[in-house]
Design a protein around this motif. Structure first.
Motif, PDB file in Angstrom:
ATOM      1  N   THR A  95     -31.560 -22.160 -11.878  1.00 37.53           N
ATOM      2  CA  THR A  95     -30.969 -23.260 -12.639  1.00 37.53           C
ATOM      3  C   THR A  95     -30.115 -22.706 -13.772  1.00 37.53           C
ATOM      4  OG1 THR A  95     -32.875 -23.461 -14.127  1.00 37.53           O
ATOM      5  CG2 THR A  95     -32.879 -24.849 -12.152  1.00 37.53           C
ATOM      6  N   ALA A  96     -29.112 -23.484 -14.136  1.00 40.25           N
ATOM      7  CA  ALA A  96     -28.259 -23.175 -15.284  1.00 40.25           C
ATOM      8  C   ALA A  96     -28.423 -24.319 -16.273  1.00 40.25           C
ATOM      9  CB  ALA A  96     -26.802 -23.050 -14.856  1.00 40.25           C
ATOM     10  N   THR A  97     -28.714 -23.965 -17.516  1.00 35.33           N
ATOM     11  CA  THR A  97     -28.942 -24.952 -18.567  1.00 35.33           C
ATOM     12  C   THR A  97     -27.986 -24.691 -19.705  1.00 35.33           C
ATOM     13  OG1 THR A  97     -31.279 -24.972 -17.966  1.00 35.33           O
ATOM     14  CG2 THR A  97     -30.711 -25.940 -20.088  1.00 35.33           C
ATOM     15  N   LEU A 120     -24.362 -19.066 -10.747  1.00 36.92           N
ATOM     16  CA  LEU A 120     -25.593 -19.436 -10.040  1.00 36.92           C
ATOM     17  C   LEU A 120     -25.735 -18.641  -8.745  1.00 36.92           C
ATOM     18  CD1 LEU A 120     -25.507 -23.304 -10.469  1.00 36.92           C
ATOM     19  CD2 LEU A 120     -27.341 -21.804 -11.264  1.00 36.92           C
ATOM     20  N   MET A 121     -24.661 -18.579  -7.971  1.00 28.80           N
ATOM     21  CA  MET A 121     -24.725 -17.886  -6.688  1.00 28.80           C
ATOM     22  C   MET A 121     -24.983 -16.399  -6.858  1.00 28.80           C
ATOM     23  SD  MET A 121     -24.704 -19.815  -4.080  1.00 28.80           S
ATOM     24  CE  MET A 121     -24.468 -18.510  -2.872  1.00 28.80           C
ATOM     25  N   ARG A 122     -24.329 -15.769  -7.817  1.00 29.97           N
ATOM     26  CA  ARG A 122     -24.571 -14.335  -8.046  1.00 29.97           C
ATOM     27  C   ARG A 122     -26.042 -14.085  -8.398  1.00 29.97           C
ATOM     28  NH1 ARG A 122     -20.183 -11.345  -7.540  1.00 29.97           N
ATOM     29  NH2 ARG A 122     -18.141 -12.127  -8.164  1.00 29.97           N
ATOM     30  N   ASN A 123     -26.616 -14.937  -9.230  1.00 31.33           N
ATOM     31  CA  ASN A 123     -28.025 -14.798  -9.593  1.00 31.33           C
ATOM     32  C   ASN A 123     -28.933 -15.063  -8.395  1.00 31.33           C
ATOM     33  OD1 ASN A 123     -28.829 -14.351 -12.627  1.00 31.33           O
ATOM     34  ND2 ASN A 123     -26.858 -15.393 -12.595  1.00 31.33           N
ATOM     35  N   ALA A 124     -28.599 -16.052  -7.583  1.00 30.26           N
ATOM     36  CA  ALA A 124     -29.406 -16.355  -6.402  1.00 30.26           C
ATOM     37  C   ALA A 124     -29.357 -15.195  -5.410  1.00 30.26           C
ATOM     38  CB  ALA A 124     -28.912 -17.646  -5.755  1.00 30.26           C
ATOM     39  N   ILE A 125     -28.165 -14.650  -5.182  1.00 28.46           N
ATOM     40  CA  ILE A 125     -27.999 -13.520  -4.267  1.00 28.46           C
ATOM     41  C   ILE A 125     -28.799 -12.317  -4.753  1.00 28.46           C
ATOM     42  CG2 ILE A 125     -26.322 -11.817  -3.411  1.00 28.46           C
ATOM     43  CD1 ILE A 125     -24.259 -14.222  -3.418  1.00 28.46           C
ATOM     44  N   ASP A 126     -28.732 -12.045  -6.050  1.00 25.12           N
ATOM     45  CA  ASP A 126     -29.462 -10.904  -6.621  1.00 25.12           C
ATOM     46  C   ASP A 126     -30.971 -11.112  -6.628  1.00 25.12           C
ATOM     47  OD1 ASP A 126     -27.037  -9.660  -7.046  1.00 25.12           O
ATOM     48  OD2 ASP A 126     -26.958 -10.139  -9.195  1.00 25.12           O
ATOM     49  N   VAL A 177     -26.985 -27.931 -15.932  1.00 30.93           N
ATOM     50  CA  VAL A 177     -25.567 -27.984 -15.575  1.00 30.93           C
ATOM     51  C   VAL A 177     -25.337 -27.415 -14.176  1.00 30.93           C
ATOM     52  CG1 VAL A 177     -24.727 -28.005 -17.951  1.00 30.93           C
ATOM     53  CG2 VAL A 177     -25.038 -25.811 -16.768  1.00 30.93           C
ATOM     54  N   GLY A 178     -26.411 -26.905 -13.544  1.00 34.47           N
ATOM     55  CA  GLY A 178     -26.287 -26.383 -12.194  1.00 34.47           C
ATOM     56  C   GLY A 178     -27.634 -25.984 -11.623  1.00 34.47           C
ATOM     57  N   ALA A 179     -27.719 -26.003 -10.291  1.00 29.50           N
ATOM     58  CA  ALA A 179     -28.951 -25.590  -9.624  1.00 29.50           C
ATOM     59  C   ALA A 179     -28.646 -25.120  -8.208  1.00 29.50           C
ATOM     60  CB  ALA A 179     -29.950 -26.744  -9.584  1.00 29.50           C
ATOM     61  N   VAL A 180     -29.427 -24.129  -7.765  1.00 26.72           N
ATOM     62  CA  VAL A 180     -29.353 -23.580  -6.405  1.00 26.72           C
ATOM     63  C   VAL A 180     -30.763 -23.558  -5.839  1.00 26.72           C
ATOM     64  CG1 VAL A 180     -28.930 -21.499  -5.035  1.00 26.72           C
ATOM     65  CG2 VAL A 180     -27.396 -22.074  -6.881  1.00 26.72           C
ATOM     66  N   VAL A 181     -30.882 -23.920  -4.554  1.00 29.16           N
ATOM     67  CA  VAL A 181     -32.163 -23.838  -3.855  1.00 29.16           C
ATOM     68  C   VAL A 181     -31.965 -22.993  -2.605  1.00 29.16           C
ATOM     69  CG1 VAL A 181     -34.001 -25.110  -2.677  1.00 29.16           C
ATOM     70  CG2 VAL A 181     -32.894 -26.102  -4.707  1.00 29.16           C
ATOM     71  N   LEU A 182     -32.690 -21.882  -2.524  1.00 33.14           N
ATOM     72  CA  LEU A 182     -32.725 -21.011  -1.341  1.00 33.14           C
ATOM     73  C   LEU A 182     -34.129 -21.062  -0.760  1.00 33.14           C
ATOM     74  CD1 LEU A 182     -30.988 -17.831  -2.750  1.00 33.14           C
ATOM     75  CD2 LEU A 182     -30.195 -19.062  -0.759  1.00 33.14           C
ATOM     76  N   ILE A 223     -24.554 -20.667 -21.425  1.00 34.84           N
ATOM     77  CA  ILE A 223     -25.401 -21.076 -20.304  1.00 34.84           C
ATOM     78  C   ILE A 223     -26.610 -20.134 -20.202  1.00 34.84           C
ATOM     79  CG2 ILE A 223     -25.492 -21.381 -17.796  1.00 34.84           C
ATOM     80  CD1 ILE A 223     -23.610 -23.368 -19.163  1.00 34.84           C
ATOM     81  N   THR A 224     -27.786 -20.724 -19.989  1.00 34.18           N
ATOM     82  CA  THR A 224     -29.012 -19.973 -19.772  1.00 34.18           C
ATOM     83  C   THR A 224     -29.400 -20.108 -18.303  1.00 34.18           C
ATOM     84  OG1 THR A 224     -29.773 -20.410 -22.010  1.00 34.18           O
ATOM     85  CG2 THR A 224     -31.437 -19.728 -20.421  1.00 34.18           C
ATOM     86  N   ILE A 225     -29.711 -18.987 -17.666  1.00 26.85           N
ATOM     87  CA  ILE A 225     -30.133 -18.967 -16.266  1.00 26.85           C
ATOM     88  C   ILE A 225     -31.648 -18.822 -16.212  1.00 26.85           C
ATOM     89  CG2 ILE A 225     -30.052 -17.655 -14.105  1.00 26.85           C
ATOM     90  CD1 ILE A 225     -27.463 -19.152 -14.674  1.00 26.85           C
TER      91      ILE A 225
END
Length: 148
Positions: free
Chosen positions: A59-61, A106-112, A69-74, A2-4
């Motif tokens: 995003t996770a690709t 995703l959440m760990r990356n968004a939090i950081d 394969v995933g996305a977060v919006v803050l 997975i690529t972030i």
């Protein structure tokens, strides 16, 4: 593998990338989602369009086929202290890949990636509630809304 990828109001992303994120979230949020127009508005807010405060999109690709394969919006709230600086608006992982740690990644990356505290709204029956608790989110208030 997975690529972030992370985006904020400082980044300019192609219109087709933005549409791909909106389409992905609309499809994979399922019963916890909103109309595509609302999702697009939250994405635009995170990217600082129309002088909005901005935020973070993660995003996770999948590296093999380059599919999301995933996305977060803050979104930044523009406040702090009495109201958290950020609100988690959307998080979704590919329905076929749930339970493999993508949401946690995703959440760990968004939090950081963001500064300040983060609030979120979650229905009690949402299975993501367990992930939020594992990441340190606590229940401080019961949210109430007045729709006009």
């Amino acid at each position: 593998m997975i690529t972030i990828q992370k985006y904020s109001e400082k980044d300019k992303i192609a219109e087709n990338q933005k549409k791909e994120i909106v389409k992905f979230l609309f499809e994979h949020l399922e019963q916890y989602g909103d109309p595509q127009g609302d999702i697009a508005a939250a994405v635009n807010y995170s990217l600082g369009y129309q002088n909005k405060p901005g935020g973070t999109i993660v995003t996770a690709t999948h590296q093999n086929n380059q599919s999301l394969v995933g996305a977060v919006v803050l979104n930044k709230t523009g406040m702090g202290g009495y109201i958290p600086e950020n609100i988690l608006v959307y998080i979704a992982t590919d329905k076929k890949l749930r339970g493999q740690g993508i949401g946690k990644l995703l959440m760990r990356n968004a939090i950081d990636s963001c500064e300040g505290d983060i609030a979120l709204h979650c229905k009690p029956e949402n299975p993501a509630m367990q992930l939020y608790k594992k990441l340190g989110f606590t229940t401080k208030y019961l949210e109430m809304r007045l729709k006009k």
